[in-house]
Design an enzyme around this catalytic site. Structure first.
Site, PDB file in Angstrom:
ATOM      1  N   LYS A  58      66.887  23.459  59.170  1.00 54.40           N
ATOM      2  CA  LYS A  58      67.061  21.976  59.439  1.00 54.40           C
ATOM      3  C   LYS A  58      68.730  21.809  59.684  1.00 54.40           C
ATOM      4  O   LYS A  58      68.924  20.865  60.442  1.00 54.40           O
ATOM      5  CB  LYS A  58      66.394  21.140  58.340  1.00 54.40           C
ATOM      6  CG  LYS A  58      64.967  21.196  58.296  1.00 54.40           C
ATOM      7  CD  LYS A  58      64.530  19.908  57.651  1.00 54.40           C
ATOM      8  CE  LYS A  58      62.889  19.779  58.231  1.00 54.40           C
ATOM      9  NZ  LYS A  58      62.299  18.743  57.514  1.00 54.40           N
ATOM     10  N   LYS A  70      55.918  24.263  66.074  1.00 50.89           N
ATOM     11  CA  LYS A  70      54.704  23.511  65.419  1.00 50.89           C
ATOM     12  C   LYS A  70      54.811  22.105  65.996  1.00 50.89           C
ATOM     13  O   LYS A  70      55.843  21.723  66.418  1.00 50.89           O
ATOM     14  CB  LYS A  70      55.011  23.710  64.069  1.00 50.89           C
ATOM     15  CG  LYS A  70      56.133  22.880  63.196  1.00 50.89           C
ATOM     16  CD  LYS A  70      55.924  22.700  61.576  1.00 50.89           C
ATOM     17  CE  LYS A  70      56.953  21.740  61.187  1.00 50.89           C
ATOM     18  NZ  LYS A  70      56.683  21.365  59.736  1.00 50.89           N
ATOM     19  N   LYS A 122      57.122  15.768  64.003  1.00 52.01           N
ATOM     20  CA  LYS A 122      57.595  14.333  64.069  1.00 52.01           C
ATOM     21  C   LYS A 122      58.839  14.179  64.695  1.00 52.01           C
ATOM     22  O   LYS A 122      58.879  13.156  65.591  1.00 52.01           O
ATOM     23  CB  LYS A 122      57.624  13.652  62.813  1.00 52.01           C
ATOM     24  CG  LYS A 122      56.442  13.597  61.906  1.00 52.01           C
ATOM     25  CD  LYS A 122      56.829  12.809  60.706  1.00 52.01           C
ATOM     26  CE  LYS A 122      56.123  13.211  59.383  1.00 52.01           C
ATOM     27  NZ  LYS A 122      56.474  13.608  58.282  1.00 52.01           N
TER      28      LYS A 122
HETATM   29  N1  AQP Z   1      52.186  21.238  62.844  1.00 52.91           N
HETATM   30  C1  AQP Z   1      51.808  20.944  61.617  1.00 52.91           C
HETATM   31  N2  AQP Z   1      50.388  21.749  61.360  1.00 52.91           N
HETATM   32  C2  AQP Z   1      50.062  21.650  60.099  1.00 52.91           C
HETATM   33  N3  AQP Z   1      50.582  21.135  59.230  1.00 52.91           N
HETATM   34  C3  AQP Z   1      51.619  20.165  59.415  1.00 52.91           C
HETATM   35  N4  AQP Z   1      52.681  19.513  58.555  1.00 52.91           N
HETATM   36  C4  AQP Z   1      53.581  19.043  59.108  1.00 52.91           C
HETATM   37  N5  AQP Z   1      53.358  19.486  60.668  1.00 52.91           N
HETATM   38  C5  AQP Z   1      52.139  20.280  60.769  1.00 52.91           C
HETATM   39  C6  AQP Z   1      52.253  19.289  57.120  1.00 52.91           C
HETATM   40  O1  AQP Z   1      52.061  17.774  57.096  1.00 52.91           O
HETATM   41  C7  AQP Z   1      52.720  17.550  55.662  1.00 52.91           C
HETATM   42  C8  AQP Z   1      53.673  16.557  55.852  1.00 52.91           C
HETATM   43  O2  AQP Z   1      54.886  17.043  56.225  1.00 52.91           O
HETATM   44  P1  AQP Z   1      56.288  16.248  56.000  1.00 52.91           P
HETATM   45  O3  AQP Z   1      56.091  14.817  56.983  1.00 52.91           O
HETATM   46  O4  AQP Z   1      56.389  16.269  54.626  1.00 52.91           O
HETATM   47  O5  AQP Z   1      57.319  17.308  56.508  1.00 52.91           O
HETATM   48  P2  AQP Z   1      57.232  18.075  57.881  1.00 52.91           P
HETATM   49  O6  AQP Z   1      56.500  19.534  57.374  1.00 52.91           O
HETATM   50  O7  AQP Z   1      58.840  18.226  58.179  1.00 52.91           O
HETATM   51  O8  AQP Z   1      56.388  17.283  59.021  1.00 52.91           O
HETATM   52  P3  AQP Z   1      56.859  17.370  60.539  1.00 52.91           P
HETATM   53  O9  AQP Z   1      55.810  16.568  61.165  1.00 52.91           O
HETATM   54  O10 AQP Z   1      57.144  18.822  61.104  1.00 52.91           O
HETATM   55  O11 AQP Z   1      58.328  16.560  60.764  1.00 52.91           O
HETATM   56  P4  AQP Z   1      59.694  16.856  61.169  1.00 52.91           P
HETATM   57  O12 AQP Z   1      59.386  17.007  62.375  1.00 52.91           O
HETATM   58  O13 AQP Z   1      60.592  15.891  60.495  1.00 52.91           O
HETATM   59  O14 AQP Z   1      60.185  18.187  60.256  1.00 52.91           O
HETATM   60  C9  AQP Z   1      53.092  18.723  54.984  1.00 52.91           C
HETATM   61  O15 AQP Z   1      52.313  19.229  54.116  1.00 52.91           O
HETATM   62  C10 AQP Z   1      53.298  19.718  56.284  1.00 52.91           C
HETATM   63  O16 AQP Z   1      53.082  21.249  56.045  1.00 52.91           O
END
Ligand code: AQP
Length: 338
Positions: free
Chosen positions: A115, A199, A202
C-alpha cells in the site's frame, strides 16, 4: 447476542465502491456465521483514514457499509453492527499494542509495503501501525474467531503474537486468547473484470473492473459484457482454466454466486462461447445482487435509521469491551478512578 457462542469479530473499511469481491469474500460469509457464532461486524472507519478520506465521503461510505451488512442479511438486533470510532476501546488498546508490538514485526508486513509502494516515507504512521489497531479490534472483545481473506493472514498472525507477548510480558497467561482465522474456501478471491491477475478492488480507477453492490441491472449487464475474456470457448476441466485467468475468474464468480463448484459450472458450459456464458452470468448476478442493491438504496435513504443501528451496536460493543479494558489498565499498571 448470545454470550454462550464463540465470538467473531470482522471489519470492512468504508472506503467507497463496495463490490462483488467484498460481498463474496466477506459479507456473505458474515451472514452465514450468524448461526454458529455471536458476531461483531465493524465498519472500520479508523482503518480507512490511514489513507486520506474526504470527511463527507467517509460518512457516506460508513452508512453504505452498514447498509450492505443489513441488506445482505446480518441481523443487527441478534448481533452487533457498529463503526469502530464510536467505541474508544479500539484506539485505547491499539496504543498499548503499539508499545507491545516490535518495529521488526511491522517491518515484515507485506500489505504495508504494497500500500505504501515506492512512497514509503510519505505514508501515514497509521498505515504502518494498522496491524496493531487490527489486533486491538479483535482482542478488545477477546474475540476467538476472525473471518478473513488470505491477504489478512499475516495480520492475524501478528495479532496472535501481540496477544502472546502481552500475556508473557505482564505475567498473565491466558489473558488474551489466540484468535483463529476462519479462512474462506478456495475461489473466494474475486479478480478484476479487466485483469484476471489483479484482485477486484475498491480503489481500482476503472469502474468497469468491478461490479458494485449498488449497480443496477443495466450496469451489471454492461460490465459483464465488457469483461475481458479470451477467444477460446469454455473448457471442460478446471486444469484448462489455469492459464486463462479472466475465464477462470468469471467461472469462479458463477460458481460462488450459485453455491456450486467450478467443476460443475464447467460441466454445464463446456464448449460454450463466452457470449452465452456471460448472458447467464448476468442473469445470475442480477438475481443475487439486485435485491441487496435495492435494499441498500432504501436504507441509504434513511440515514437516521442506519446511524441508529450503529449507535445501538456501539453501545453494546462498548459494554463488552469496557470491563476487558478495565482489566487491561490494571494489568498494565495505569491508575484509574475506582
Ligand atoms: N477481490 C476480492 N475478493 C474476495 N474478497 C475480497 N475482499 C476485498 N476484495 C476482495 C474482502 O473484503 C473484506 C473487506 O475488505 P476491506 O474493505 O476491509 O479492505 P480491502 O481488502 O483492502 O478491500 P478492497 O476492496 O481491495 O479495497 P482497496 O481497494 O481499498 O484495497 C475483506 O475481508 C477482504 O478480504
Amino acid at each position: 447476542m448470545s454470550r454462550h457462542k464463540p465470538l467473531v469479530f470482522s471489519g470492512v473499511q468504508p472506503t467507497g465502491n463496495l463490490h462483488l469481491g467484498n460481498y463474496l469474500g466477506a459479507i456473505r460469509n458474515f451472514v452465514r456465521l450468524q448461526q454458529s457464532y455471536s458476531c461483531l461486524y465493524c465498519v472500520v472507519d479508523m482503518h480507512a483514514i490511514t489513507i486520506w478520506q474526504e470527511p463527507q465521503e467517509l460518512r457516506n461510505a460508513t452508512r453504505e457499509v452498514a447498509s450492505a451488512f443489513i441488506a445482505a442479511g446480518v441481523d443487527p438486533k441478534a448481533h452487533i453492527i457498529f463503526n469502530q470510532s464510536q467505541v474508544a476501546a479500539h484506539a485505547e488498546l491499539a496504543w498499548i499494542f503499539n508499545c507491545v508490538a516490535r518495529i521488526g514485526w511491522l517491518n515484515r508486513m507485506t500489505q504495508f509495503k504494497d500500500k505504501a509502494g515506492s512512497n514509503r516515507e510519505k505514508a501515514s504512521v497509521g498505515l504502518y501501525a494498522y496491524p496493531n489497531l487490527m489486533a486491538a479490534d479483535i482482542l478488545a472483545y477477546r474475540a476467538t474467531h476472525v473471518p478473513i481473506g488470505e491477504d489478512q493472514t499475516q495480520h492475524l498472525e501478528l495479532a496472535r503474537d501481540i496477544a502472546q507477548k502481552f500475556n508473557t510480558d505482564f505475567g498473565v497467561p491466558d489473558f488474551f486468547p489466540q484468535p483463529e482465522a476462519l479462512l474462506q474456501p478456495e475461489g473466494a478471491r474475486i479478480m478484476s473484470l479487466k485483469d484476471g491477475t489483479k484482485k477486484m478492488s475498491k480503489s481500482d480507477p476503472s469502474d468497469l473492473s468491478r461490479i458494485n453492490l449498488n449497480d443496477d441491472a443495466d450496469a451489471i449487464a454492461k460490465k459483464i459484457r465488457k469483461a475481458r475474456t479470451d477467444p477460446e470457448p469454455l473448457p471442460a476441466t478446471g486444469k484448462e482454466l489455469e492459464s486463462r485467468p479472466e475465464a477462470r475468474n468469471l467461472v469462479g464468480i458463477y460458481a460462488a454466486l450459485s453455491d456450486t463448484a467450478a467443476g460443475e459450472v464447467l460441466q454445464e458450459f463446456a464448449g460454450s462461447e463466452f457470449s452465452r456464458f456471460k448472458g447467464r452470468l448476468t442473469d445470475l448476478c442480477v438475481a443475487k445482487l439486485g435485491p441487496i442493491g435495492a435494499e441498500m438504496k432504501r436504507l441509504m435513504a434513511d440515514p437516521a435509521y442506519v446511524e441508529g443501528v450503529l449507535a445501538d451496536g456501539a453501545a453494546r460493543a462498548h459494554a463488552i469491551a469496557a470491563p476487558i479494558m478495565t482489566e487491561v489498565y490494571d494489568v498494565v499498571g495505569f491508575i484509574r478512578a475506582r
